[in-house]
Design an enzyme around this catalytic site. Structure first.
Site, PDB file in Angstrom:
ATOM      1  N   SER A  23     -33.217 -11.701-105.159  1.00 42.75           N
ATOM      2  CA  SER A  23     -33.844 -12.642-104.242  1.00 42.75           C
ATOM      3  C   SER A  23     -33.165 -13.994-104.376  1.00 42.75           C
ATOM      4  CB  SER A  23     -35.341 -12.757-104.556  1.00 42.75           C
ATOM      5  OG  SER A  23     -35.995 -13.641-103.667  1.00 42.75           O
ATOM      6  N   CYS A  24     -33.417 -14.892-103.425  1.00 47.27           N
ATOM      7  CA  CYS A  24     -32.857 -16.247-103.470  1.00 47.27           C
ATOM      8  C   CYS A  24     -33.614 -17.096-102.456  1.00 47.27           C
ATOM      9  CB  CYS A  24     -31.354 -16.224-103.191  1.00 47.27           C
ATOM     10  SG  CYS A  24     -30.913 -15.603-101.561  1.00 47.27           S
ATOM     11  N   GLY A  25     -32.913 -17.996-101.762  1.00 49.50           N
ATOM     12  CA  GLY A  25     -33.572 -18.830-100.771  1.00 49.50           C
ATOM     13  C   GLY A  25     -33.769 -18.132 -99.442  1.00 49.50           C
ATOM     14  N   GLY A  72     -31.639 -14.927 -98.755  1.00 52.86           N
ATOM     15  CA  GLY A  72     -30.918 -13.660 -98.766  1.00 52.86           C
ATOM     16  C   GLY A  72     -29.412 -13.779 -98.826  1.00 52.86           C
ATOM     17  N   TRP A 114     -37.120 -16.459-100.506  1.00 52.32           N
ATOM     18  CA  TRP A 114     -38.085 -17.553-100.607  1.00 52.32           C
ATOM     19  C   TRP A 114     -38.419 -18.171 -99.251  1.00 52.32           C
ATOM     20  CZ3 TRP A 114     -41.231 -17.912-104.380  1.00 52.32           C
ATOM     21  CH2 TRP A 114     -42.071 -19.040-104.492  1.00 52.32           C
TER      22      TRP A 114
END
Length: 285
Positions: free
Chosen positions: A240-242, A244, A269
């Site tokens: 996961s991240c901000g 993708g 996120w």
């Protein structure tokens, strides 16, 4: 010597194979809005010879209100036909971006069942640092070809699946954002998002995966980055991240480590931080 030429290729390899008839080279640069950089304009002005532009925002699900969500198969196929890419072509993706966005293009191809795809280690900077030429003229368009994706839904997760993983721990969640954003100490770059992380997530900032030149670190250092963050590499992982993009670098690093039970949370996120019904945590993992 390359650790895994199937997922990562060197500048030397690309220079040797640049004119292979089955090679398709794509610039997949993508930048955060705050940088005020236009990746298409930069591509038009300077690129590796033979490259075409892979627009991450365009090759996406236009029906979603979330940024650059994975495209439906028919949308991906339409873009491949336009780019003249066939299902058996060797695709190499590169970027000139701090986000290492070529990894997102790599993951998108893999999601669509395209196995012959690799990222150029170090991207455009490594190519120019090695003294290779750049192209500046209008890129030559290839003839359209038929393309039928073979989607691999096991490589992607949605919010409901991530919520289950957060609750029961069946899959580990690994977040590529900076430690400050992960802990909830820094504001999110997208307005309206809460600060913090998915409960039970671990933090492996994307910068831990690359050296100062932008090349991906050797396998022992990649393994250490995950293990030091508390990730058990014998168990399934959701990255996961901000939004993708950098999560795909985690997925690529795990692929290079031989970790096959990996999926990417596409909404990341941008989705989780906006939904007040989803729990968040702050502080360290």
């Amino acid at each position: 010597m390359q650790d895994d030429p199937q997922s990562l290729v060197s500048v030397e390899w690309l220079a040797e194979h640049l004119n292979d008839p089955g090679l398709r080279l794509l610039d997949a640069s993508w930048h955060m809005a705050a940088t005020c950089r236009d990746p298409r304009a930069e591509f038009d002005s300077r690129r590796i010879p033979g490259a075409q532009f892979f627009d991450i925002d365009a090759v996406s699900d236009s029906g979603s209100d979330l940024p650059h969500m994975a495209p439906p198969p028919e949308v991906f196929a339409a873009h491949m036909r336009r780019l003249g890419i066939g299902p058996d072509d060797q695709v190499v993706v590169y970027d000139d971006a701090d986000t290492h966005s070529a990894a997102r293009a790599w993951w998108t191809f893999r999601l669509m069942g395209h196995e012959r795809v690799a990222m150029l280690d170090g991207g455009l900077k490594a190519w120019t640092a090695a003294g290779h030429d750049l192209a500046h003229a209008e890129p030559r368009l290839r003839d359209p070809v038929d393309y039928t994706p073979s989607p691999r839904p096991a490589l992607v997760r949605d919010a409901a699946q991530v919520e289950v993983a957060s609750r029961d721990g069946g899959e580990q969640i690994v977040d590529a954002r900076s430690p400050e954003r992960f802990r909830g100490e820094a504001p999110e770059p997208r307005p309206g998002l809460r600060a913090g992380h998915i409960p039970q997530a671990r933090n492996v900032p994307v910068g831990r995966l690359y050296d100062d030149s932008g090349r991906m670190k050797p396998l022992p250092e990649l393994r250490a980055a995950f293990e030091e963050a508390g990730v058990d590499l014998s168990r399934p992982v959701i990255t996961s991240c901000g939004s993708g993009i950098t999560a795909a670098s985690l997925s690529l690093a795990l692929e290079r480590l031989g970790h096959r039970a990996t999926a990417l949370y596409d909404g990341s996120w941008a989705e989780w931080g906006a939904d007040s019904n989803l729990k968040i945590a702050t502080g360290d993992a």
